[in-house]
Motif scaffolding. Structure first.
Motif, PDB file in Angstrom:
ATOM      1  N   CYS A  60      30.419  30.532   8.478  1.00 28.56           N
ATOM      2  CA  CYS A  60      31.836  31.055   8.409  1.00 28.56           C
ATOM      3  C   CYS A  60      32.598  30.478   7.220  1.00 28.56           C
ATOM      4  O   CYS A  60      32.559  29.593   7.052  1.00 28.56           O
ATOM      5  N   LEU A  61      33.477  31.502   6.876  1.00 24.69           N
ATOM      6  CA  LEU A  61      34.449  31.056   5.942  1.00 24.69           C
ATOM      7  C   LEU A  61      35.982  31.699   6.328  1.00 24.69           C
ATOM      8  O   LEU A  61      35.952  32.904   6.777  1.00 24.69           O
ATOM      9  N   ARG A  62      36.840  31.099   5.899  1.00 20.19           N
ATOM     10  CA  ARG A  62      38.096  31.591   6.005  1.00 20.19           C
ATOM     11  C   ARG A  62      39.055  31.453   4.723  1.00 20.19           C
ATOM     12  O   ARG A  62      39.336  30.216   4.281  1.00 20.19           O
ATOM     13  N   THR A  93      30.482  43.315   3.969  1.00 20.85           N
ATOM     14  CA  THR A  93      30.361  43.019   2.744  1.00 20.85           C
ATOM     15  C   THR A  93      28.762  43.279   2.422  1.00 20.85           C
ATOM     16  O   THR A  93      27.874  43.320   3.304  1.00 20.85           O
ATOM     17  N   LYS A  94      28.675  43.515   1.228  1.00 14.13           N
ATOM     18  CA  LYS A  94      27.227  43.756   0.517  1.00 14.13           C
ATOM     19  C   LYS A  94      26.457  42.556   0.725  1.00 14.13           C
ATOM     20  O   LYS A  94      25.180  42.713   0.666  1.00 14.13           O
ATOM     21  N   ASP A  95      27.037  41.366   0.792  1.00 11.53           N
ATOM     22  CA  ASP A  95      26.165  40.152   1.282  1.00 11.53           C
ATOM     23  C   ASP A  95      26.080  39.991   2.552  1.00 11.53           C
ATOM     24  O   ASP A  95      25.556  38.777   3.013  1.00 11.53           O
ATOM     25  N   CYS A  96      26.066  41.048   3.616  1.00 12.74           N
ATOM     26  CA  CYS A  96      25.832  41.077   4.877  1.00 12.74           C
ATOM     27  C   CYS A  96      26.811  39.831   5.614  1.00 12.74           C
ATOM     28  O   CYS A  96      26.363  39.276   6.496  1.00 12.74           O
ATOM     29  N   MET A  97      28.200  39.926   5.275  1.00 12.21           N
ATOM     30  CA  MET A  97      29.136  39.151   6.021  1.00 12.21           C
ATOM     31  C   MET A  97      30.187  40.158   7.007  1.00 12.21           C
ATOM     32  O   MET A  97      30.372  41.204   6.307  1.00 12.21           O
ATOM     33  N   ASP A  98      30.314  39.647   8.011  1.00 15.63           N
ATOM     34  CA  ASP A  98      31.438  40.477   8.918  1.00 15.63           C
ATOM     35  C   ASP A  98      32.574  39.884   8.708  1.00 15.63           C
ATOM     36  O   ASP A  98      32.890  38.883   8.623  1.00 15.63           O
ATOM     37  N   CYS A  99      33.546  40.635   8.256  1.00 17.04           N
ATOM     38  CA  CYS A  99      34.971  40.047   7.793  1.00 17.04           C
ATOM     39  C   CYS A  99      35.946  40.792   8.643  1.00 17.04           C
ATOM     40  O   CYS A  99      35.778  42.049   8.862  1.00 17.04           O
ATOM     41  N   CYS A 108      35.400  35.542   7.320  1.00 19.52           N
ATOM     42  CA  CYS A 108      33.991  36.099   7.228  1.00 19.52           C
ATOM     43  C   CYS A 108      32.986  35.268   7.941  1.00 19.52           C
ATOM     44  O   CYS A 108      33.110  34.093   7.880  1.00 19.52           O
ATOM     45  N   CYS A 109      31.969  35.902   8.535  1.00 19.07           N
ATOM     46  CA  CYS A 109      30.717  35.277   9.180  1.00 19.07           C
ATOM     47  C   CYS A 109      29.581  35.897   8.720  1.00 19.07           C
ATOM     48  O   CYS A 109      29.644  37.205   8.709  1.00 19.07           O
ATOM     49  N   THR A 110      28.509  35.082   8.549  1.00 20.00           N
ATOM     50  CA  THR A 110      27.173  36.042   8.270  1.00 20.00           C
ATOM     51  C   THR A 110      26.778  36.607   9.611  1.00 20.00           C
ATOM     52  O   THR A 110      27.175  36.260  10.825  1.00 20.00           O
ATOM     53  N   SER A 111      26.201  37.824   9.103  1.00 20.90           N
ATOM     54  CA  SER A 111      25.915  38.865  10.436  1.00 20.90           C
ATOM     55  C   SER A 111      24.428  38.695  10.870  1.00 20.90           C
ATOM     56  O   SER A 111      24.079  39.721  11.465  1.00 20.90           O
ATOM     57  N   TYR A 112      23.714  37.688  10.325  1.00 25.37           N
ATOM     58  CA  TYR A 112      22.194  37.669  10.450  1.00 25.37           C
ATOM     59  C   TYR A 112      21.865  36.238  11.020  1.00 25.37           C
ATOM     60  O   TYR A 112      22.568  35.354  10.797  1.00 25.37           O
ATOM     61  N   MET A 113      20.761  36.098  11.424  1.00 26.32           N
ATOM     62  CA  MET A 113      20.015  35.015  12.031  1.00 26.32           C
ATOM     63  C   MET A 113      19.126  34.558  10.998  1.00 26.32           C
ATOM     64  O   MET A 113      18.513  35.113  10.416  1.00 26.32           O
ATOM     65  N   THR A 114      18.964  33.129  10.644  1.00 29.25           N
ATOM     66  CA  THR A 114      17.932  32.329   9.991  1.00 29.25           C
ATOM     67  C   THR A 114      17.030  31.976  10.484  1.00 29.25           C
ATOM     68  O   THR A 114      17.259  31.083  11.244  1.00 29.25           O
ATOM     69  N   PRO A 115      15.709  32.244  10.207  1.00 30.20           N
ATOM     70  CA  PRO A 115      14.509  31.625  10.625  1.00 30.20           C
ATOM     71  C   PRO A 115      14.436  30.040  10.248  1.00 30.20           C
ATOM     72  O   PRO A 115      14.565  29.897   8.984  1.00 30.20           O
ATOM     73  N   VAL A 116      14.084  29.225  11.253  1.00 32.86           N
ATOM     74  CA  VAL A 116      14.237  27.855  10.845  1.00 32.86           C
ATOM     75  C   VAL A 116      12.589  27.128  11.200  1.00 32.86           C
ATOM     76  O   VAL A 116      12.279  26.619  10.472  1.00 32.86           O
TER      77      VAL A 116
END
Length: 153
Positions: A60-62, A93-99, A108-116
């Motif tokens: 996330c970023l503010r 956003t076009k970068d899949c961020m929920d703002c 804004c925070c990412t709206s997806y999960m990243t496989p680890v």
């Protein structure tokens, strides 16, 4: 370590000294002196909090609100592409961020999960920008999905 905390606790007590009262009046629990059980509970909670913070992986970023020039009304937030959004609005956003836009600024925070955790020798992760999600598939055959054991985000 516990004895060190006990020594520190007695030097800097975390309770308010009680007012003078009759012997029949009971004191609230926070006026009681050092309680080892309470200290152990506090340390256990602190440990759980420390572990959970290190395991979280939020992206996330503010961006704080920029002050306008004197005499100009601020109507909303201007995003990274120069588009104006009203206060209280939300967008993706076009970068899949929920703002979202608030009087404090843009969050804004990412709206997806990243496989680890998956078999990285046999499989690969592919990001789909249309669905804003990762697919973990075999390197040799992209039609076969691989099991993922841990996701973050």
């Amino acid at each position: 370590m516990f004895s060190l905390l006990k020594e520190w606790y007695h030097k800097f007590p975390l309770y308010i000294s009680p007012p003078r009262r009759s012997a029949s009046c009971r004191l609230p629990p926070y006026w009681k002196p050092f309680n080892p059980a309470r200290m152990k509970t506090f340390l256990a909670c602190l440990l759980v909090l420390a572990i959970s913070v290190t395991l979280s992986n939020a992206s996330c970023l503010r961006v704080p609100m920029k002050t306008g020039k004197f005499g100009h009304a601020i109507l909303g937030c201007t995003d990274f592409e120069g588009k104006l959004h009203k206060f209280g609005s939300q967008w993706k956003t076009k970068d899949c961020m929920d703002c979202s836009c608030s009087r404090e600024g843009i969050g804004c925070c990412t709206s997806y999960m990243t496989p680890v955790t998956y078999d990285s020798e046999k499989c690969e992760s592919i990001f789909n920008k249309l669905t804003c999600s990762y697919n973990v598939v075999e390197k040799a055959d992209h039609s076969k999905e691989c099991p993922v054991f841990e996701w973050v985000g």
